[in-house]
Design a protein around this motif. Structure first.
Motif, short mmCIF file in Angstrom:
data_model
loop_
_atom_site.label_atom_id
_atom_site.label_comp_id
_atom_site.label_asym_id
_atom_site.label_seq_id
_atom_site.Cartn_x
_atom_site.Cartn_y
_atom_site.Cartn_z
N ASN A 93 0.79 -1.23 0.00
CA ASN A 93 0.00 0.00 0.00
C ASN A 93 0.82 1.28 0.00
O ASN A 93 0.33 2.33 -0.40
N HIS A 94 2.06 1.20 0.48
CA HIS A 94 2.85 2.41 0.69
C HIS A 94 4.23 2.28 0.06
O HIS A 94 4.81 1.20 0.00
N ARG A 95 4.76 3.43 -0.35
CA ARG A 95 6.14 3.48 -0.83
C ARG A 95 7.10 3.45 0.36
O ARG A 95 6.72 3.79 1.48
N LYS A 96 8.35 3.06 0.08
CA LYS A 96 9.35 3.03 1.15
C LYS A 96 9.46 4.38 1.85
O LYS A 96 9.53 4.45 3.08
N SER A 97 9.48 5.46 1.06
CA SER A 97 9.67 6.79 1.64
C SER A 97 8.54 7.15 2.60
O SER A 97 8.78 7.75 3.66
N LEU A 99 6.75 5.08 4.39
CA LEU A 99 6.93 4.28 5.60
C LEU A 99 8.04 4.85 6.47
O LEU A 99 7.92 4.88 7.70
N ILE A 100 9.13 5.31 5.85
CA ILE A 100 10.23 5.87 6.61
C ILE A 100 9.82 7.19 7.27
O ILE A 100 10.20 7.47 8.42
N TYR A 101 9.03 8.01 6.57
CA TYR A 101 8.51 9.23 7.18
C TYR A 101 7.73 8.91 8.44
O TYR A 101 7.89 9.55 9.49
N ARG A 102 6.83 7.92 8.33
CA ARG A 102 6.00 7.55 9.49
C ARG A 102 6.85 6.96 10.61
O ARG A 102 6.62 7.24 11.79
N ASN A 111 5.35 15.55 14.43
CA ASN A 111 4.16 15.56 13.58
C ASN A 111 4.51 15.08 12.17
O ASN A 111 5.42 15.60 11.54
N THR A 112 3.78 14.07 11.69
CA THR A 112 4.10 13.45 10.40
C THR A 112 3.96 14.44 9.24
O THR A 112 4.82 14.51 8.37
N THR A 113 2.88 15.19 9.23
CA THR A 113 2.66 16.16 8.14
C THR A 113 3.74 17.23 8.14
O THR A 113 4.28 17.59 7.09
N LEU A 115 6.73 16.94 9.30
CA LEU A 115 7.99 16.32 8.89
C LEU A 115 8.08 16.21 7.37
O LEU A 115 9.12 16.53 6.77
N GLN A 116 7.01 15.77 6.72
CA GLN A 116 7.01 15.61 5.28
C GLN A 116 7.16 16.95 4.55
O GLN A 116 7.79 17.02 3.50
N ARG A 117 6.60 18.00 5.12
CA ARG A 117 6.64 19.32 4.48
C ARG A 117 7.82 20.17 4.94
O ARG A 117 8.07 21.25 4.41
N GLY A 118 8.55 19.67 5.95
CA GLY A 118 9.68 20.43 6.45
C GLY A 118 9.28 21.60 7.32
O GLY A 118 10.06 22.54 7.52
N TRP A 119 8.06 21.56 7.87
CA TRP A 119 7.56 22.63 8.74
C TRP A 119 7.63 22.16 10.20
O TRP A 119 6.67 21.66 10.75
N LEU A 120 8.78 22.31 10.80
CA LEU A 120 8.99 21.86 12.16
C LEU A 120 9.38 23.03 13.06
O LEU A 120 10.02 23.99 12.61
N GLU A 121 9.02 22.92 14.32
CA GLU A 121 9.46 23.90 15.30
C GLU A 121 10.91 23.61 15.68
O GLU A 121 11.45 22.53 15.41
N GLU A 122 11.53 24.59 16.32
CA GLU A 122 12.95 24.45 16.66
C GLU A 122 13.20 23.23 17.52
O GLU A 122 14.19 22.50 17.32
#
Length: 338
Positions: A93-97, A99-102, A111-113, A115-122
């Motif tokens: 169901n999922h690509r390797k990438s 699964l690694i993100y999760r 936060n998964t979203t 992390l994927q978008r690169g929007w993280l707090e310090e």
């Protein structure tokens, strides 16, 4: 065929010898405090199913959005990092990438979203910088394939067991495995796939953990207990019920807007792992605290109805006549812990 020839081909055994072997194994296990199988990372679940044991097939069923993949990834993370055991994950169901993100999200508590978008707090960037390197050497091998055939799965698994020393196999979705491209009957296909997985586990001595879809009947049931999963909710359930050694269901009452149980206890953020088949062992449930945004799962402590105190022979008084008779009859003295 000659009846005597048939009788001679049937393997026979002496009951005393077999019973003696079993009792020696029981006593050896009484001395060894470790569970027989690989730890899931949740000790209460390990107490219930005895970990993931060699040669057995484990099915994890869930409706969409229950967190089945997160539950499986959480166990994979613990097995690779804590037990240091090589894991093979087949994803249909999922690509390797993805699964690694999760997996990163679960491991770092990010936060998964974001992390994927690169929007993280310090603070999250610091946590990622600190925790991500610990996954580098994790012995996880991922095979992602949308049209995964049972032959490809078996060949890849056997090769990786031989070359990588795989100790456990995870498969994200049973119903997505192709047995025969000409086989249009889903029930027969599931039966064939389950039989093949059972044979693979038996021949290799490797536990196989496979996720399963569930039908929509649960969505049509009402009430506090109406939404709880049942064995019949598994897609093509009869074949899965027969061939699986252990069946677990992932259930989140919060998803169905159920926020309190009949005793008024808070159900927000609760994931229940319901063990509904357990290979001649007791059934029960394990409760986890679930953070949906990160995928973090933590054991929720509390009383467990099926729990019982483990007592070995060493805990009995030596003047117990029944124990003395058992020791003398089966010559258990050399393995006695006292």
């Amino acid at each position: 065929m000659n009846r005597n020839k048939i009788m001679s081909d049937i393997s026979s055994c002496n009951m005393k010898d077999v019973l003696e072997d079993c009792l020696h194994e029981v006593q050896a296990n009484a001395v060894n405090i470790e569970i027989p199988g690989l730890s899931s990372g949740f000790y209460l679940l390990d107490d219930l199913i005895c970990g993931f044991e060699a040669g057995k097939v484990y099915v994890i069923g869930a409706r969409p959005a229950m967190g089945r993949d997160t539950f499986m990834l959480s166990m994979i993370r613990d097995i690779t990092l804590e037990s240091k055991a090589p894991v093979m994950l087949f994803s249909t169901n999922h690509r390797k990438s993805d699964l690694i993100y999760r997996l990163l999200s679960i491991h770092c508590g990010i936060n998964t979203t974001g992390l994927q978008r690169g929007w993280l707090e310090e603070l999250e960037w610091d946590r990622l910088d600190k925790e991500a390197p610990t996954l580098v050497d994790a012995p996880l091998y991922i095979h992602d394939c949308l049209n995964l055939s049972i032959n490809e799965l078996e060949d890849t698994a056997r090769q990786c067991i031989k070359e990588k020393g795989i100790k456990i196999i995870f498969i994200d979705c049973l119903q997505m495995i192709v047995f025969d491209k000409t086989d249009r009957n889903p029930s027969e296909r599931i039966a064939k796939v389950m039989s093949a997985l059972k044979q693979l586990a038996y021949e290799t001595g490797i536990p196989v953990v496979v996720g399963s879809m569930m039908n929509r009947y649960v969505d049509q049931r009402e009430g506090l207990y109406g939404k709880r999963p049942q064995l019949a909710d598994l897609a093509n359930s009869c074949y899965i019920e027969e061939l699986a050694d252990v069946i677990m269901m992932v259930y989140r009452p919060e998803y169905y807007q159920i926020f309190q149980d009949e005793e008024g206890r808070d159900l927000h953020g609760l994931m229940e792992i319901v063990v509904m088949k357990n290979a001649q062992r007791p059934l029960g449930s394990v409760f986890l605290d679930y953070k949906q945004e990160t995928g973090e799962l933590r054991l929720k402590e509390g009383p467990v109805k099926w729990a019982s105190k483990r007592v070995g022979l060493k805990d009995f008084k030596t003047d117990n006549k029944a124990v003395e008779s058992l020791i003398d009859t089966f010559d258990l003295k050399e393995v006695m812990p006292f």
